[in-house]
Motif scaffolding. Structure first.
Motif, PDB file in Angstrom:
ATOM      1  N   MET A   1       0.850  -1.195   0.000  1.00  0.00           N
ATOM      2  CA  MET A   1       0.000   0.000   0.000  1.00  0.00           C
ATOM      3  C   MET A   1       0.885   1.245   0.000  1.00  0.00           C
ATOM      4  SD  MET A   1      -3.046  -1.030   2.623  1.00  0.00           S
ATOM      5  CE  MET A   1      -3.978  -2.533   2.394  1.00  0.00           C
ATOM      6  N   GLN A   2       0.472   2.252  -0.763  1.00  0.00           N
ATOM      7  CA  GLN A   2       1.332   3.413  -0.970  1.00  0.00           C
ATOM      8  C   GLN A   2       0.612   4.721  -0.644  1.00  0.00           C
ATOM      9  OE1 GLN A   2       4.172   3.795  -4.375  1.00  0.00           O
ATOM     10  NE2 GLN A   2       2.699   5.307  -5.092  1.00  0.00           N
ATOM     11  N   LEU A   3       1.317   5.596   0.042  1.00  0.00           N
ATOM     12  CA  LEU A   3       0.873   6.966   0.281  1.00  0.00           C
ATOM     13  C   LEU A   3       1.640   7.887  -0.663  1.00  0.00           C
ATOM     14  CD1 LEU A   3      -0.501   9.252   1.886  1.00  0.00           C
ATOM     15  CD2 LEU A   3       1.390   9.103   3.527  1.00  0.00           C
ATOM     16  N   PHE A   4       0.906   8.701  -1.419  1.00  0.00           N
ATOM     17  CA  PHE A   4       1.520   9.665  -2.322  1.00  0.00           C
ATOM     18  C   PHE A   4       1.446  11.042  -1.673  1.00  0.00           C
ATOM     19  CE2 PHE A   4       1.188  12.914  -5.621  1.00  0.00           C
ATOM     20  CZ  PHE A   4       2.265  12.607  -6.450  1.00  0.00           C
ATOM     21  N   GLN A   5       2.579  11.737  -1.657  1.00  0.00           N
ATOM     22  CA  GLN A   5       2.617  13.095  -1.117  1.00  0.00           C
ATOM     23  C   GLN A   5       3.290  14.019  -2.115  1.00  0.00           C
ATOM     24  OE1 GLN A   5       3.563  13.857   3.071  1.00  0.00           O
ATOM     25  NE2 GLN A   5       5.106  15.342   2.389  1.00  0.00           N
ATOM     26  N   HIS A   6       2.584  15.094  -2.467  1.00  0.00           N
ATOM     27  CA  HIS A   6       3.196  16.118  -3.310  1.00  0.00           C
ATOM     28  C   HIS A   6       3.666  17.268  -2.433  1.00  0.00           C
ATOM     29  CE1 HIS A   6       4.183  18.772  -6.549  1.00  0.00           C
ATOM     30  NE2 HIS A   6       3.387  19.696  -6.051  1.00  0.00           N
ATOM     31  N   GLY A   7       4.953  17.595  -2.548  1.00  0.00           N
ATOM     32  CA  GLY A   7       5.517  18.674  -1.749  1.00  0.00           C
ATOM     33  C   GLY A   7       5.757  18.234  -0.317  1.00  0.00           C
ATOM     34  N   THR A   8       6.280  19.148   0.478  1.00  0.00           N
ATOM     35  CA  THR A   8       6.470  18.897   1.907  1.00  0.00           C
ATOM     36  C   THR A   8       5.923  20.075   2.685  1.00  0.00           C
ATOM     37  OG1 THR A   8       8.633  19.984   2.125  1.00  0.00           O
ATOM     38  CG2 THR A   8       8.626  17.675   1.379  1.00  0.00           C
ATOM     39  N   LEU A   9       5.588  19.828   3.941  1.00  0.00           N
ATOM     40  CA  LEU A   9       5.140  20.944   4.776  1.00  0.00           C
ATOM     41  C   LEU A   9       6.278  21.926   5.024  1.00  0.00           C
ATOM     42  CD1 LEU A   9       2.696  19.335   7.347  1.00  0.00           C
ATOM     43  CD2 LEU A   9       2.162  20.914   5.509  1.00  0.00           C
ATOM     44  N   ALA A  10       7.510  21.438   4.987  1.00  0.00           N
ATOM     45  CA  ALA A  10       8.653  22.340   5.144  1.00  0.00           C
ATOM     46  C   ALA A  10       8.692  23.389   4.034  1.00  0.00           C
ATOM     47  CB  ALA A  10       9.953  21.538   5.153  1.00  0.00           C
ATOM     48  N   ASN A  73      -1.706  15.088   0.316  1.00  0.00           N
ATOM     49  CA  ASN A  73      -1.533  13.643   0.534  1.00  0.00           C
ATOM     50  C   ASN A  73      -2.729  12.930  -0.071  1.00  0.00           C
ATOM     51  OD1 ASN A  73      -0.295  14.618   3.567  1.00  0.00           O
ATOM     52  ND2 ASN A  73       0.875  13.128   2.397  1.00  0.00           N
ATOM     53  N   VAL A  74      -2.480  11.859  -0.833  1.00  0.00           N
ATOM     54  CA  VAL A  74      -3.574  11.028  -1.336  1.00  0.00           C
ATOM     55  C   VAL A  74      -3.161   9.564  -1.339  1.00  0.00           C
ATOM     56  CG1 VAL A  74      -4.668  12.798  -2.788  1.00  0.00           C
ATOM     57  CG2 VAL A  74      -2.882  11.325  -3.755  1.00  0.00           C
ATOM     58  N   HIS A  75      -4.170   8.710  -1.337  1.00  0.00           N
ATOM     59  CA  HIS A  75      -3.951   7.281  -1.490  1.00  0.00           C
ATOM     60  C   HIS A  75      -5.253   6.673  -2.001  1.00  0.00           C
ATOM     61  CE1 HIS A  75      -6.065   7.276   2.383  1.00  0.00           C
ATOM     62  NE2 HIS A  75      -6.331   5.996   2.152  1.00  0.00           N
ATOM     63  N   PHE A  76      -5.159   5.448  -2.508  1.00  0.00           N
ATOM     64  CA  PHE A  76      -6.355   4.719  -2.904  1.00  0.00           C
ATOM     65  C   PHE A  76      -6.900   3.984  -1.678  1.00  0.00           C
ATOM     66  CE2 PHE A  76      -4.258   5.213  -7.040  1.00  0.00           C
ATOM     67  CZ  PHE A  76      -5.320   5.772  -7.754  1.00  0.00           C
ATOM     68  N   LEU A 104       3.599   3.046  15.423  1.00  0.00           N
ATOM     69  CA  LEU A 104       3.888   4.481  15.357  1.00  0.00           C
ATOM     70  C   LEU A 104       5.057   4.770  14.436  1.00  0.00           C
ATOM     71  CD1 LEU A 104       3.485   5.511  19.116  1.00  0.00           C
ATOM     72  CD2 LEU A 104       1.802   5.662  17.275  1.00  0.00           C
ATOM     73  N   ASN A 105       5.590   3.727  13.811  1.00  0.00           N
ATOM     74  CA  ASN A 105       6.756   3.888  12.942  1.00  0.00           C
ATOM     75  C   ASN A 105       6.411   3.902  11.463  1.00  0.00           C
ATOM     76  OD1 ASN A 105       8.470   3.872  15.207  1.00  0.00           O
ATOM     77  ND2 ASN A 105       8.512   1.635  15.203  1.00  0.00           N
ATOM     78  N   VAL A 106       5.123   3.820  11.136  1.00  0.00           N
ATOM     79  CA  VAL A 106       4.716   3.813   9.732  1.00  0.00           C
ATOM     80  C   VAL A 106       3.640   4.867   9.497  1.00  0.00           C
ATOM     81  CG1 VAL A 106       5.247   1.364   9.466  1.00  0.00           C
ATOM     82  CG2 VAL A 106       2.929   2.047  10.067  1.00  0.00           C
ATOM     83  N   PHE A 107       3.590   5.369   8.265  1.00  0.00           N
ATOM     84  CA  PHE A 107       2.522   6.281   7.877  1.00  0.00           C
ATOM     85  C   PHE A 107       1.204   5.510   7.830  1.00  0.00           C
ATOM     86  CE2 PHE A 107       6.204   8.534   6.323  1.00  0.00           C
ATOM     87  CZ  PHE A 107       5.860   9.883   6.437  1.00  0.00           C
ATOM     88  N   ASN A 202       4.812   2.008   1.641  1.00  0.00           N
ATOM     89  CA  ASN A 202       5.584   2.861   0.740  1.00  0.00           C
ATOM     90  C   ASN A 202       5.112   4.301   0.834  1.00  0.00           C
ATOM     91  OD1 ASN A 202       7.181   0.787  -0.570  1.00  0.00           O
ATOM     92  ND2 ASN A 202       5.285   0.152  -1.587  1.00  0.00           N
ATOM     93  N   LEU A 203       6.064   5.234   0.808  1.00  0.00           N
ATOM     94  CA  LEU A 203       5.782   6.659   0.705  1.00  0.00           C
ATOM     95  C   LEU A 203       6.388   7.157  -0.601  1.00  0.00           C
ATOM     96  CD1 LEU A 203       4.906   9.466   1.771  1.00  0.00           C
ATOM     97  CD2 LEU A 203       7.166   9.631   2.855  1.00  0.00           C
ATOM     98  N   ASP A 204       5.530   7.659  -1.495  1.00  0.00           N
ATOM     99  CA  ASP A 204       5.981   8.237  -2.757  1.00  0.00           C
ATOM    100  C   ASP A 204       5.988   9.750  -2.581  1.00  0.00           C
ATOM    101  OD1 ASP A 204       6.520   9.038  -5.314  1.00  0.00           O
ATOM    102  OD2 ASP A 204       4.805   8.055  -6.247  1.00  0.00           O
TER     103      ASP A 204
END
Length: 233
Positions: A1-10, A73-76, A104-107, A202-204
């Motif tokens: 399973m994958q989390l997609f993130q565009h950009g960062t909060l930083a 942040n998006v995911h299916f 607590l170690n995973v998204f 997975n974090l994309d």
């Protein structure tokens, strides 16, 4: 399973609010999530492939495919039912959710669907160039409240290890069932709700490498994470 993130909060801390990915492109990577629009314009809630914006006037609308995001942040959705959460105060909520996570170690993504009391949300007004810092936008946010409302809390848990890329802990948004109320969640007492969880292996992380302002940013600052945490409260 994958989390997609565009950009960062930083990226948002020094004011990189320019949209760098379209909603159309974003939805190629998920049908569920949260984010914001160009100029930090309001709060996004993405459910079942529809993108809703709550703006600083409290108006909820459906976002067009050609609108742009600086962060999302998006995911299916492939959630697992995690039982009922009943009669939990806001002070107890995040600890309650944390104890339900696989680690607590995973998204992870969380949704709570049901009835809530004393709900407080906020949305930031659209900013214009020259963009201010993220901290400075606090003065431009509107706060909304409902005594009792049915709806969905949707958001993500990010491990502290990834602070800067994301907000450590829970980043939660809310949308009412009637689509008349929502925003970034500041407070909610849970009366009765069903919890669903989804952990990601997975974090994309998708970065705006074609954005000159991003390439020139100096993000090597000890204040980045503290400013993110301040903005999320």
């Amino acid at each position: 399973m994958q989390l997609f993130q565009h950009g960062t909060l930083a990226n948002l801390v020094p004011g990189l609010f320019n949209g760098t990915l379209s909603i159309h492109e974003l939805l190629q990577h998920g049908d569920t999530g949260i984010g914001t629009l160009t100029g930090l314009d309001g709060e996004l809630i993405i459910l079942q492939g529809t993108v809703y914006q709550v703006n600083a006037q409290g108006v909820v609308r459906i976002v067009e495919a050609d609108e742009m995001v600086p962060f999302a942040n998006v995911h299916f959705a492939d959630f697992t039912a995690a039982g009922a959460v009943d009669q939990v105060t806001d002070a107890q909520l995040r600890d309650t959710l944390a104890h339900k996570l696989v680690s607590l170690n995973v998204f992870s993504s969380v949704t709570l669907t049901g009835t809530f009391a004393n709900v407080t949300t906020r949305a930031v007004a659209a900013q214009t160039r020259p963009y201010p810092s993220l901290k400075a936008t606090a003065a431009a946010q509107s706060v909304f409240t409902r005594d009792t409302v049915t709806g969905t809390i949707i958001g993500y848990y990010s491990p502290k290890l990834f602070a800067g890329a994301a907000a450590p802990g829970f980043h939660l948004h809310f949308l009412s069932d009637d689509h008349q109320f929502g925003g970034h969640l500041l407070h909610a007492d849970v009366l009765k709700a069903d919890l669903q969880l989804q952990a990601f292996e997975n974090l994309d992380l998708h970065l705006p490498i074609n954005e000159p302002e991003f390439l020139k940013l100096d993000l090597d600052s000890d204040e980045i994470v503290s400013d993110i945490e301040l903005a999320e409260k």
